[in-house]
Design a protein around this motif. Structure first.
Motif, PDB file in Angstrom:
ATOM      1  N   ALA A 183      23.200   4.203 -33.406  1.00 49.99           N
ATOM      2  CA  ALA A 183      22.181   4.913 -32.633  1.00 49.99           C
ATOM      3  C   ALA A 183      20.793   4.798 -33.251  1.00 49.99           C
ATOM      4  CB  ALA A 183      22.559   6.373 -32.488  1.00 49.99           C
ATOM      5  N   LEU A 184      20.723   4.729 -34.589  1.00 52.99           N
ATOM      6  CA  LEU A 184      19.451   4.568 -35.291  1.00 52.99           C
ATOM      7  C   LEU A 184      19.564   3.420 -36.272  1.00 52.99           C
ATOM      8  CD1 LEU A 184      18.604   8.316 -36.112  1.00 52.99           C
ATOM      9  CD2 LEU A 184      17.690   6.930 -34.237  1.00 52.99           C
ATOM     10  N   LYS A 185      18.517   2.578 -36.323  1.00 52.71           N
ATOM     11  CA  LYS A 185      18.539   1.371 -37.148  1.00 52.71           C
ATOM     12  C   LYS A 185      17.327   1.331 -38.072  1.00 52.71           C
ATOM     13  CE  LYS A 185      20.680  -1.107 -33.278  1.00 52.71           C
ATOM     14  NZ  LYS A 185      20.515  -2.214 -32.288  1.00 52.71           N
ATOM     15  N   LYS A 186      17.558   1.589 -39.341  1.00 58.08           N
ATOM     16  CA  LYS A 186      16.526   1.467 -40.372  1.00 58.08           C
ATOM     17  C   LYS A 186      15.217   2.137 -39.962  1.00 58.08           C
ATOM     18  CE  LYS A 186      18.368  -2.700 -42.542  1.00 58.08           C
ATOM     19  NZ  LYS A 186      18.101  -4.081 -43.010  1.00 58.08           N
ATOM     20  N   VAL A 187      15.331   3.406 -39.581  1.00 59.37           N
ATOM     21  CA  VAL A 187      14.158   4.162 -39.133  1.00 59.37           C
ATOM     22  C   VAL A 187      13.358   4.640 -40.340  1.00 59.37           C
ATOM     23  CG1 VAL A 187      13.388   6.286 -37.999  1.00 59.37           C
ATOM     24  CG2 VAL A 187      15.179   4.881 -36.953  1.00 59.37           C
ATOM     25  N   ASN A 188      12.074   4.340 -40.334  1.00 55.61           N
ATOM     26  CA  ASN A 188      11.135   4.819 -41.347  1.00 55.61           C
ATOM     27  C   ASN A 188      10.062   5.637 -40.646  1.00 55.61           C
ATOM     28  OD1 ASN A 188      11.888   3.345 -44.010  1.00 55.61           O
ATOM     29  ND2 ASN A 188      11.943   1.742 -42.455  1.00 55.61           N
ATOM     30  N   LEU A 189       9.954   6.895 -41.013  1.00 49.53           N
ATOM     31  CA  LEU A 189       8.996   7.774 -40.353  1.00 49.53           C
ATOM     32  C   LEU A 189       8.518   8.841 -41.330  1.00 49.53           C
ATOM     33  CD1 LEU A 189       7.556   8.835 -37.783  1.00 49.53           C
ATOM     34  CD2 LEU A 189       9.638  10.173 -37.306  1.00 49.53           C
ATOM     35  N   HIS A 190       7.198   8.945 -41.483  1.00 49.26           N
ATOM     36  CA  HIS A 190       6.594   9.986 -42.305  1.00 49.26           C
ATOM     37  C   HIS A 190       5.761  10.887 -41.405  1.00 49.26           C
ATOM     38  CE1 HIS A 190       6.739   7.285 -46.169  1.00 49.26           C
ATOM     39  NE2 HIS A 190       7.920   7.440 -45.592  1.00 49.26           N
ATOM     40  N   VAL A 191       5.955  12.187 -41.509  1.00 49.54           N
ATOM     41  CA  VAL A 191       5.203  13.159 -40.721  1.00 49.54           C
ATOM     42  C   VAL A 191       4.526  14.127 -41.688  1.00 49.54           C
ATOM     43  CG1 VAL A 191       5.294  14.949 -38.941  1.00 49.54           C
ATOM     44  CG2 VAL A 191       6.882  12.997 -38.837  1.00 49.54           C
ATOM     45  N   LYS A 192       3.205  14.203 -41.598  1.00 49.69           N
ATOM     46  CA  LYS A 192       2.452  15.101 -42.463  1.00 49.69           C
ATOM     47  C   LYS A 192       2.536  16.533 -41.940  1.00 49.69           C
ATOM     48  CE  LYS A 192      -1.015  11.562 -43.497  1.00 49.69           C
ATOM     49  NZ  LYS A 192      -2.460  11.214 -43.338  1.00 49.69           N
TER      50      LYS A 192
ATOM     51  N   GLY B  82      -1.040  25.813 -37.206  1.00 50.42           N
ATOM     52  CA  GLY B  82      -0.437  25.330 -38.440  1.00 50.42           C
ATOM     53  C   GLY B  82       0.961  24.767 -38.348  1.00 50.42           C
ATOM     54  N   ALA B  83       1.622  24.899 -37.199  1.00 47.91           N
ATOM     55  CA  ALA B  83       2.994  24.403 -37.074  1.00 47.91           C
ATOM     56  C   ALA B  83       3.013  22.884 -36.968  1.00 47.91           C
ATOM     57  CB  ALA B  83       3.675  25.008 -35.843  1.00 47.91           C
ATOM     58  N   THR B  84       3.960  22.260 -37.653  1.00 48.99           N
ATOM     59  CA  THR B  84       4.236  20.837 -37.475  1.00 48.99           C
ATOM     60  C   THR B  84       5.201  20.702 -36.311  1.00 48.99           C
ATOM     61  OG1 THR B  84       3.982  20.483 -39.853  1.00 48.99           O
ATOM     62  CG2 THR B  84       5.105  18.750 -38.602  1.00 48.99           C
ATOM     63  N   ILE B  85       4.903  19.804 -35.371  1.00 46.54           N
ATOM     64  CA  ILE B  85       5.731  19.669 -34.170  1.00 46.54           C
ATOM     65  C   ILE B  85       6.178  18.224 -34.003  1.00 46.54           C
ATOM     66  CG2 ILE B  85       5.817  19.902 -31.657  1.00 46.54           C
ATOM     67  CD1 ILE B  85       3.771  22.129 -31.860  1.00 46.54           C
ATOM     68  N   VAL B  86       7.475  18.050 -33.772  1.00 43.05           N
ATOM     69  CA  VAL B  86       8.026  16.752 -33.391  1.00 43.05           C
ATOM     70  C   VAL B  86       8.695  16.945 -32.035  1.00 43.05           C
ATOM     71  CG1 VAL B  86       9.580  14.871 -33.983  1.00 43.05           C
ATOM     72  CG2 VAL B  86       8.395  16.116 -35.799  1.00 43.05           C
ATOM     73  N   MET B  87       8.266  16.168 -31.048  1.00 45.51           N
ATOM     74  CA  MET B  87       8.706  16.363 -29.666  1.00 45.51           C
ATOM     75  C   MET B  87       9.262  15.065 -29.096  1.00 45.51           C
ATOM     76  SD  MET B  87       6.308  17.386 -26.360  1.00 45.51           S
ATOM     77  CE  MET B  87       5.286  15.899 -26.547  1.00 45.51           C
ATOM     78  N   VAL B  88      10.406  15.160 -28.443  1.00 44.35           N
ATOM     79  CA  VAL B  88      10.963  14.063 -27.661  1.00 44.35           C
ATOM     80  C   VAL B  88      10.534  14.259 -26.209  1.00 44.35           C
ATOM     81  CG1 VAL B  88      13.110  13.213 -26.629  1.00 44.35           C
ATOM     82  CG2 VAL B  88      12.925  13.470 -29.107  1.00 44.35           C
TER      83      VAL B  88
ATOM     84  N   ILE C 277       7.893  15.487 -43.661  1.00 45.09           N
ATOM     85  CA  ILE C 277       9.105  14.766 -43.280  1.00 45.09           C
ATOM     86  C   ILE C 277       8.972  13.322 -43.747  1.00 45.09           C
ATOM     87  CG2 ILE C 277      10.469  13.888 -41.343  1.00 45.09           C
ATOM     88  CD1 ILE C 277       9.498  16.355 -39.760  1.00 45.09           C
ATOM     89  N   LYS C 278       9.981  12.841 -44.436  1.00 45.31           N
ATOM     90  CA  LYS C 278       9.959  11.470 -44.938  1.00 45.31           C
ATOM     91  C   LYS C 278      11.324  10.835 -44.722  1.00 45.31           C
ATOM     92  CE  LYS C 278       8.451   8.818 -49.000  1.00 45.31           C
ATOM     93  NZ  LYS C 278       7.996   8.931 -50.421  1.00 45.31           N
ATOM     94  N   LEU C 279      11.414  10.010 -43.695  1.00 48.37           N
ATOM     95  CA  LEU C 279      12.646   9.285 -43.395  1.00 48.37           C
ATOM     96  C   LEU C 279      12.483   7.842 -43.852  1.00 48.37           C
ATOM     97  CD1 LEU C 279      13.276  10.455 -39.711  1.00 48.37           C
ATOM     98  CD2 LEU C 279      14.229  11.455 -41.778  1.00 48.37           C
TER      99      LEU C 279
END
Length: 229
Positions: free
Chosen positions: A20-29, A191-197, A2-4
Motif C-alpha cells: 500500500a505504501l512504497k518508500k514514502v519520505n515525508l517531513h511535516v513541520k 497552532g495546530a498541525t494538520i494533515v488532511m486526505v 512528523i518525519k517518515l
C-alpha cells in the motif's frame, strides 16, 4: 514534528500480499497544513493511519516529535494517541445516544481531569467553534455541517498538537464544506498541525503543501502560496 523515512506498508490477504505504501519520505513541520491527494486506492488513508498510529508501518522510520514510534506496540500507540492526536472523519462517527456535549467530552475520559475541568474544556471548544447553542441536542437533530463541526470539536477538545482529517468535507454540500475548511484553517492559524486526505482540489488549496500519491508512492509535492505563520 512528523518525519517518515522509507516507509513501506504491506497487507496480507490469504496468499496475496499488497504493498500500500512504497518508500514514502515525508517531513511535516510543526504548524504546517498538509493535504494528501491521489486516486482511490493510492494509499492516502493508509498513510494517514500510519501517521495517526492506527497502523504500524511494515518497515521504515517514523519519528513523531523526535520519538521513534514505528515499532511501537498497540498499547504504546494507543497511549501516545491520547491527548496528542485528534481525528476528523468523513462519516462524523458521533454516538446517537449521546448529546453534543457528551460526544465532545469522550476524548477527555482518557485524561486525568476533574469533572469540572472536562466540562469547562467542552464548553470552551463549543463556544470557540460556534456550536454551543446545540450542546444538548443529539446528532440526529443536527445538519451534516453541524455534525462535522461537533466532530471537529471532539477532535480538538484535548488540545492535541496534531489533527488528522480524512475527507472532512466528503459528505457535505459546498457551503458546509467551505465552513469546515475555514474552521480547520483557523485551528491551524492557532497552532495546530494538520494533515488532511482529500479528493477535492478546492479543499487542498487551503493547505500549505499538497502531496500527491500514486500507487503508494509520493509523486509530487506542491507548495501553495500561503504564509506558514
Amino acid at each position: 514534528m512528523i518525519k517518515l523515512e522509507e516507509i513501506n506498508k504491506y497487507f496480507q490477504t490469504e496468499e496475496v500480499q499488497t504493498q500500500a505504501l512504497k518508500k514514502v519520505n515525508l517531513h511535516v513541520k510543526e504548524g504546517e497544513f498538509i493535504a494528501i491527494m491521489g486516486p482511490s486506492g493510492c494509499g492516502k488513508s493508509t498513510l494517514l493511519n500510519v501517521i495517526g498510529l492506527l497502523e504500524s508501518p511494515s518497515s521504515g522510520s517514523y519519528q513523531l516529535d523526535g520519538k521513534e514510534v514505528a515499532d511501537y506496540k498497540e498499547s504504546q500507540r494507543t497511549n501516545l494517541r491520547k491527548g496528542n492526536i485528534g481525528f476528523v472523519f468523513q462519516n462524523f462517527h458521533l454516538i446517537n445516544q449521546l448529546t453534543v456535549s457528551e460526544n465532545v467530552m469522550l476524548p477527555l475520559a482518557y485524561l486525568d481531569l476533574s469533572k469540572s475541568d472536562r466540562k469547562k474544556k467542552v464548553e470552551d471548544v463549543l463556544d470557540r467553534l460556534k456550536i454551543s447553542h446545540r450542546r444538548n441536542h443529539y446528532p440526529q437533530q443536527l445538519s451534516g455541517g453541524q455534525q462535522q463541526r461537533v466532530g471537529i470539536c471532539r477532535a480538538v477538545v484535548a488540545q492535541p498538537k496534531l489533527i488528522l482529517a480524512d475527507e472532512p468535507t466528503g459528505n457535505l454540500d459546498s457551503k458546509n464544506g467551505q465552513e469546515v475548511m475555514e474552521l480547520l484553517t483557523e485551528l491551524n492559524r492557532q497552532g495546530a498541525t494538520i494533515v488532511m486526505v482529500t479528493h477535492s482540489q478546492r479543499d487542498a488549496n487551503y493547505a500549505h503543501r499538497v502531496i500527491s500519491l500514486l500507487d503508494g508512492e509520493i509523486v509530487t509535492e506542491v507548495e501553495n502560496e500561503i504564509d506558514l505563520f
